[in-house]
Design a protein around this motif. Structure first.
Motif, PDB file in Angstrom:
ATOM      1  N   PHE A 159      -6.209   4.529  -5.279  1.00 52.96           N
ATOM      2  CA  PHE A 159      -5.578   5.767  -4.820  1.00 52.96           C
ATOM      3  C   PHE A 159      -5.687   5.868  -3.300  1.00 52.96           C
ATOM      4  O   PHE A 159      -6.772   5.701  -2.747  1.00 52.96           O
ATOM      5  N   SER A 160      -4.569   6.143  -2.654  1.00 53.61           N
ATOM      6  CA  SER A 160      -4.529   6.100  -1.193  1.00 53.61           C
ATOM      7  C   SER A 160      -3.551   7.142  -0.658  1.00 53.61           C
ATOM      8  O   SER A 160      -3.026   7.968  -1.402  1.00 53.61           O
ATOM      9  N   GLY A 161      -3.314   7.081   0.659  1.00 54.37           N
ATOM     10  CA  GLY A 161      -2.402   8.004   1.329  1.00 54.37           C
ATOM     11  C   GLY A 161      -1.688   7.291   2.459  1.00 54.37           C
ATOM     12  O   GLY A 161      -1.037   6.294   2.265  1.00 54.37           O
ATOM     13  N   HIS A 162      -1.803   7.829   3.661  1.00 52.18           N
ATOM     14  CA  HIS A 162      -1.380   7.207   4.919  1.00 52.18           C
ATOM     15  C   HIS A 162       0.120   7.223   5.169  1.00 52.18           C
ATOM     16  O   HIS A 162       0.555   7.551   6.286  1.00 52.18           O
ATOM     17  N   ILE A 163       0.949   6.862   4.199  1.00 54.12           N
ATOM     18  CA  ILE A 163       2.379   6.702   4.467  1.00 54.12           C
ATOM     19  C   ILE A 163       3.153   8.015   4.346  1.00 54.12           C
ATOM     20  O   ILE A 163       4.345   8.058   4.626  1.00 54.12           O
ATOM     21  N   HIS A 164       2.502   9.079   3.906  1.00 56.54           N
ATOM     22  CA  HIS A 164       3.091  10.420   3.880  1.00 56.54           C
ATOM     23  C   HIS A 164       4.299  10.552   2.947  1.00 56.54           C
ATOM     24  O   HIS A 164       5.221  11.322   3.205  1.00 56.54           O
ATOM     25  N   PHE A 165       4.317   9.787   1.897  1.00 56.16           N
ATOM     26  CA  PHE A 165       5.214  10.047   0.770  1.00 56.16           C
ATOM     27  C   PHE A 165       4.541   9.490  -0.484  1.00 56.16           C
ATOM     28  O   PHE A 165       3.719   8.586  -0.411  1.00 56.16           O
ATOM     29  N   SER A 166       4.865  10.089  -1.623  1.00 55.09           N
ATOM     30  CA  SER A 166       4.213   9.683  -2.856  1.00 55.09           C
ATOM     31  C   SER A 166       4.954   8.527  -3.500  1.00 55.09           C
ATOM     32  O   SER A 166       6.191   8.478  -3.497  1.00 55.09           O
ATOM     33  N   THR A 167       4.193   7.587  -4.058  1.00 54.94           N
ATOM     34  CA  THR A 167       4.776   6.470  -4.788  1.00 54.94           C
ATOM     35  C   THR A 167       3.730   5.895  -5.727  1.00 54.94           C
ATOM     36  O   THR A 167       2.526   6.029  -5.482  1.00 54.94           O
ATOM     37  N   THR A 168       4.194   5.271  -6.796  1.00 57.90           N
ATOM     38  CA  THR A 168       3.308   4.679  -7.795  1.00 57.90           C
ATOM     39  C   THR A 168       3.840   3.307  -8.179  1.00 57.90           C
ATOM     40  O   THR A 168       5.055   3.136  -8.359  1.00 57.90           O
ATOM     41  N   TYR A 169       2.959   2.325  -8.292  1.00 59.54           N
ATOM     42  CA  TYR A 169       3.367   0.967  -8.642  1.00 59.54           C
ATOM     43  C   TYR A 169       2.165   0.220  -9.223  1.00 59.54           C
ATOM     44  O   TYR A 169       1.020   0.674  -9.118  1.00 59.54           O
ATOM     45  N   LEU A 170       2.445  -0.917  -9.846  1.00 53.05           N
ATOM     46  CA  LEU A 170       1.391  -1.740 -10.435  1.00 53.05           C
ATOM     47  C   LEU A 170       1.165  -2.983  -9.593  1.00 53.05           C
ATOM     48  O   LEU A 170       2.105  -3.591  -9.080  1.00 53.05           O
ATOM     49  N   THR A 171      -0.114  -3.371  -9.463  1.00 49.88           N
ATOM     50  CA  THR A 171      -0.472  -4.697  -8.969  1.00 49.88           C
ATOM     51  C   THR A 171      -1.266  -5.341 -10.094  1.00 49.88           C
ATOM     52  O   THR A 171      -2.423  -4.993 -10.325  1.00 49.88           O
ATOM     53  N   VAL A 174      -0.072   6.531  -4.464  1.00 55.21           N
ATOM     54  CA  VAL A 174      -0.186   7.034  -3.108  1.00 55.21           C
ATOM     55  C   VAL A 174       0.196   8.513  -3.106  1.00 55.21           C
ATOM     56  O   VAL A 174       1.238   8.893  -3.638  1.00 55.21           O
ATOM     57  N   SER A 175      -0.663   9.327  -2.512  1.00 55.77           N
ATOM     58  CA  SER A 175      -0.401  10.757  -2.438  1.00 55.77           C
ATOM     59  C   SER A 175       0.365  11.098  -1.164  1.00 55.77           C
ATOM     60  O   SER A 175       0.152  10.496  -0.115  1.00 55.77           O
ATOM     61  N   ASP A 176       1.247  12.079  -1.280  1.00 55.86           N
ATOM     62  CA  ASP A 176       1.862  12.646  -0.092  1.00 55.86           C
ATOM     63  C   ASP A 176       0.794  13.416   0.677  1.00 55.86           C
ATOM     64  O   ASP A 176      -0.351  13.536   0.244  1.00 55.86           O
ATOM     65  N   SER A 177       1.152  13.957   1.802  1.00 54.24           N
ATOM     66  CA  SER A 177       0.229  14.649   2.694  1.00 54.24           C
ATOM     67  C   SER A 177       0.203  16.151   2.413  1.00 54.24           C
ATOM     68  O   SER A 177       1.140  16.700   1.844  1.00 54.24           O
ATOM     69  N   THR A 178      -0.881  16.794   2.823  1.00 57.64           N
ATOM     70  CA  THR A 178      -0.888  18.257   2.841  1.00 57.64           C
ATOM     71  C   THR A 178      -0.294  18.796   4.139  1.00 57.64           C
ATOM     72  O   THR A 178      -0.156  20.009   4.303  1.00 57.64           O
TER      73      THR A 178
END
Length: 281
Positions: A195-207, A214-218
């Protein structure tokens, strides 16, 4: 029995004293964060804990982190849950140690916490003050060894920079630069999610079999649909992570506000990974 709910907050970008809100935000980021906590308090079932994955203060001083500590302590008391934090590229490590932790300064801030039978790893992906993320060899070795000592225990990883995934093809220039090394470390244990952030948009994927979310920002959202020009707008977003008794994971993206005004434009020359020689200092 493993069943828990985790609040995932990221990129609060709180304004240092005497400064203007970063990236031309039109709404006070302190107010935005408070609205998130207020929303969490409305939940029927109290979450087990919360994590804020970096960019806590936008290039602040020790006094700003001391004030942030007061905010977090108050919310921990009101919510009756622990709140864990990690660092992002806009945080300043020395100021964080002095103001938030009141401890002697270390080069990196990472740690492990077991909660309800799940090992939680809180990593430090910062490298100096670069935008890009990087996991140093000492930290990777620590993670590998720790995962290997309890290979059956479910594990979650929290970090600021996301590792590469299919939906981040045009974000290589900004994300974790040695994600393959992280994947190798994860193979030593039973990692269920990153679980991470940084890019300022939400997305989900598999590795492989690992969920990456990835969470969006507050603070502010970044629209990256145009590869070489990104658009910034105000936003208030966070995620709710649910883990079932079978350690199945689900994530809800919560949005409390989505601004329609573009408050800043960002030009991007190259979207590829940067030269790895940068990290050989």
């Amino acid at each position: 029995m493993i069943e828990q709910t985790i609040i995932h907050i990221s990129d609060t970008h709180l304004t240092p004293s005497g400064s203007q809100p970063s990236f031309n935000q039109e709404i006070d980021p302190y107010h935005k964060l408070q609205l998130v906590f207020d929303d969490v308090k409305k939940m029927d079932t109290k979450p087990n804990y919360a994590v804020i994955t970096g960019d806590l203060i936008h290039e602040g001083q020790a006094s700003d982190y001391a004030n942030f500590k007061k905010i977090i302590s108050r919310q921990e008391e009101e919510l009756q849950i622990p709140i864990f934090v990690i660092l992002g590229n806009h945080d300043r490590t020395e100021a964080f140690y002095n103001g938030y932790l009141s401890e002697p300064v270390k080069e990196k801030y990472y740690y492990k916490q077991q909660i309800n039978g799940v090992d939680n790893y809180f990593l430090d992906t910062t490298f100096e003050n670069l935008e890009q993320g990087y996991l140093d060899q000492q930290q990777l070795a620590w993670l590998s060894t720790s995962l290997q000592t309890s290979p059956e225990t479910p594990a979650l990883i929290f970090m600021h920079h996301p590792a590469f995934g299919s939906s981040l093809e045009n974000m290589k220039f900004s994300i974790l630069q040695n994600g393959l090394e992280l994947q190798k470390a994860c193979q030593k244990g039973n990692v269920k999610g990153v679980f991470s952030g940084h890019i300022h948009f939400s997305t989900t994927y598999l590795t492989g079999t690992i969920l990456n979310c990835v969470s969006d920002s507050t603070a502010y959202h970044i629209d990256c649909r145009k590869h070489h020009q990104h658009f910034v707008s105000d936003v208030i977003g966070y995620n709710i992570i649910s883990m079932s008794t079978e350690t199945e994971i689900g994530v809800e993206n919560r949005y409390l506000y989505c601004g329609q005004n573009t408050v800043k434009k960002i030009q991007v020359k190259s979207t590829d990974f940067i030269d790895p020689i940068v990290f050989e200092k």
